[in-house]
Design an enzyme around this catalytic site. Structure first.
Site, short mmCIF file in Angstrom:
data_model
loop_
_atom_site.label_atom_id
_atom_site.label_comp_id
_atom_site.label_asym_id
_atom_site.label_seq_id
_atom_site.Cartn_x
_atom_site.Cartn_y
_atom_site.Cartn_z
N ASN A 90 32.62 -2.92 14.96
CA ASN A 90 32.75 -1.68 15.74
C ASN A 90 31.94 -0.52 15.16
OD1 ASN A 90 34.32 0.57 17.32
ND2 ASN A 90 34.70 1.00 15.16
N TYR A 155 19.45 3.95 19.15
CA TYR A 155 20.83 3.59 19.53
C TYR A 155 20.83 2.68 20.76
CZ TYR A 155 25.76 4.29 20.85
OH TYR A 155 27.08 4.11 21.18
N LYS A 159 22.09 -1.22 20.98
CA LYS A 159 23.23 -1.65 21.81
C LYS A 159 22.80 -2.71 22.83
CE LYS A 159 26.44 0.80 19.85
NZ LYS A 159 27.53 0.15 19.13
N1 LIG Z 1 32.64 7.38 21.50
C1 LIG Z 1 32.05 6.87 22.56
O1 LIG Z 1 32.09 7.46 23.65
C2 LIG Z 1 31.33 5.56 22.48
C3 LIG Z 1 30.75 5.06 23.65
C4 LIG Z 1 30.12 3.83 23.61
C5 LIG Z 1 30.07 3.11 22.43
N2 LIG Z 1 30.63 3.62 21.30
C6 LIG Z 1 30.57 2.78 20.10
O2 LIG Z 1 31.88 2.62 19.57
C7 LIG Z 1 31.79 2.43 18.15
C8 LIG Z 1 32.70 3.43 17.46
O3 LIG Z 1 32.25 4.74 17.81
P1 LIG Z 1 33.12 6.06 17.58
O4 LIG Z 1 32.83 6.96 18.71
O5 LIG Z 1 34.51 5.71 17.24
O6 LIG Z 1 32.35 6.63 16.29
P2 LIG Z 1 32.83 7.50 15.03
O7 LIG Z 1 31.61 8.18 14.56
O8 LIG Z 1 34.03 8.32 15.37
O9 LIG Z 1 33.28 6.38 13.99
C9 LIG Z 1 32.35 5.52 13.43
C10 LIG Z 1 32.99 4.66 12.37
O10 LIG Z 1 31.95 3.84 11.80
C11 LIG Z 1 31.98 3.95 10.40
N3 LIG Z 1 30.62 3.83 9.84
C12 LIG Z 1 29.51 4.49 10.22
N4 LIG Z 1 28.46 4.13 9.44
C13 LIG Z 1 28.94 3.23 8.55
C14 LIG Z 1 28.36 2.50 7.47
N5 LIG Z 1 27.06 2.63 7.13
N6 LIG Z 1 29.14 1.66 6.77
C15 LIG Z 1 30.46 1.53 7.08
N7 LIG Z 1 31.06 2.17 8.08
C16 LIG Z 1 30.31 3.04 8.80
C17 LIG Z 1 32.58 5.32 10.11
O11 LIG Z 1 33.16 5.36 8.81
C18 LIG Z 1 33.61 5.44 11.24
O12 LIG Z 1 34.81 4.80 10.83
C19 LIG Z 1 30.32 2.58 17.79
O13 LIG Z 1 29.70 1.32 17.68
C20 LIG Z 1 29.76 3.36 18.96
O14 LIG Z 1 28.39 3.13 19.13
C21 LIG Z 1 31.25 4.82 21.29
#
Ligand SMILES: NC(=O)c1ccc[n+]([C@@H]2O[C@H](COP(=O)([O-])OP(=O)(O)OC[C@H]3O[C@@H](n4cnc5c(N)ncnc54)[C@H](O)[C@@H]3O)[C@@H](O)[C@H]2O)c1
Length: 259
Positions: A90, A155, A159
């Site tokens: 994730n 990004y 994806k």
């Molecule tokens: N928020 C959205 O609307 C959305 C939409 C589509 C996809 N996503 C995807 O969902 C996933 C989670 O996104 P989110 O919005 O919760 O993001 P966020 O930024 O709130 O959380 C990201 C998490 O990834 C961890 N992380 C980042 N880089 C890291 C690294 N180098 N090593 C270890 N851990 C690392 C962080 O510690 C954190 O726990 C991602 O893959 C994101 O692309 C999010």
């Protein structure tokens, strides 16, 4: 949901946002969960305080841009619990710049966390799952794997590749009884989205014009699709990407908020 109770589950990026919602759903299903965070210890402490009352949960800090550390993360879970049943890739990052100005080191950074770490963690887990005779992997993709927006080239490319990763490994590993699928979230209010709002690159009112449900989704709604795909209820599904996006990927023209 069948096939989740007492299962050993690893959720990367489980210390906040969508990952925390996913971890919560697995704990509610009776799974034994390890969440993985990057550098932010405060996020990890907050998540552990919130999740611990729900069941058995551990936390590890790993830099997923480091392939050796990513392999060790899987080995450590197996060393502690004796197996790994479910892996959720994730953790993800987004860096926003015009492609013409995108520093290549940032391109590599995004691809290393959003794609290479998914590949490394998946194949390391699959070596154990093959011996166990069973396993399930879920990767978090994005609406941006299909609906492309400007200034997110690395990004969006990462994806799109995640959808290809689950398709190709789904075909390769089906014979080992290992399933691998993706969930493509729409917009979920997390720190990743808040940063975009703060930078003036995300306008929520504008986005709602192309989201038929006309609302943001919750991390738990993404978690619901993840636990389903990971569970035995989805035993016939592999290589797929399920869009959990409030209808965004099926929308035609933008519509006003109140229509
Ligand atoms: N928020 C959205 O609307 C959305 C939409 C589509 C996809 N996503 C995807 O969902 C996933 C989670 O996104 P989110 O919005 O919760 O993001 P966020 O930024 O709130 O959380 C990201 C998490 O990834 C961890 N992380 C980042 N880089 C890291 C690294 N180098 N090593 C270890 N851990 C690392 C962080 O510690 C954190 O726990 C991602 O893959 C994101 O692309 C999010």
């Amino acid at each position: 949901m069948r096939g989740l109770k007492d299962k050993i589950v690893l959720v990367t990026g489980g210390t906040r946002g969508i990952g925390k919602g996913i971890a919560k759903r697995f704990l509610e299903e009776g799974s034994i969960v390890t969440i993985v965070g990057g550098k932010n210890k405060q996020d990890a402490e907050n998540a552990m305080a919130e999740l611990s009352p729900l069941g058995q949960v551990d936390c590890m800090m790993v830099d997923l841009s480091d392939a050796a550390a990513t392999e060790k993360m899987i080995d450590d879970v197996v060393a502690k619990h004796g197996r790994i049943d479910i892996l959720v890739n994730n953790a993800g990052i987004q860096i926003r710049r015009w492609a013409t100005e995108f520093p290549l080191e940032d391109f590599d950074k995004v691809l290393s966390v959003n794609l290479r770490a998914y590949y490394v963690a998946s194949r390391t887990a699959a070596r154990y799952m093959q011996k166990q005779g069973k396993g399930s992997i879920v990767c978090i993709s994005s609406g941006n794997s299909q609906m492309y927006t400007s200034q997110r080239s690395a990004y969006n490319i990462s994806k799109t590749a995640v959808n290809g990763l689950v398709a190709t490994l789904g075909v390769e590993w089906a014979r080992f009884n290992i399933r691998i699928n993706a969930v493509a979230p729409g917009y979920v209010m997390t720190e990743m989205i808040q940063k975009g709002i703060d930078e003036g690159i995300i306008d929520i009112d504008n986005i709602m014009k192309v989201i038929p449900m006309k609302r943001l989704l919750s991390p738990e709604e993404i978690g619901n699709t993840v636990v389903f795909l990971a569970s035995d209820e989805a035993s016939g599904i592999t290589g797929q990407c399920i869009f959990t996006d409030g209808g965004w990927s099926k929308a035609g023209l933008p519509e006003n908020k109140d229509l």
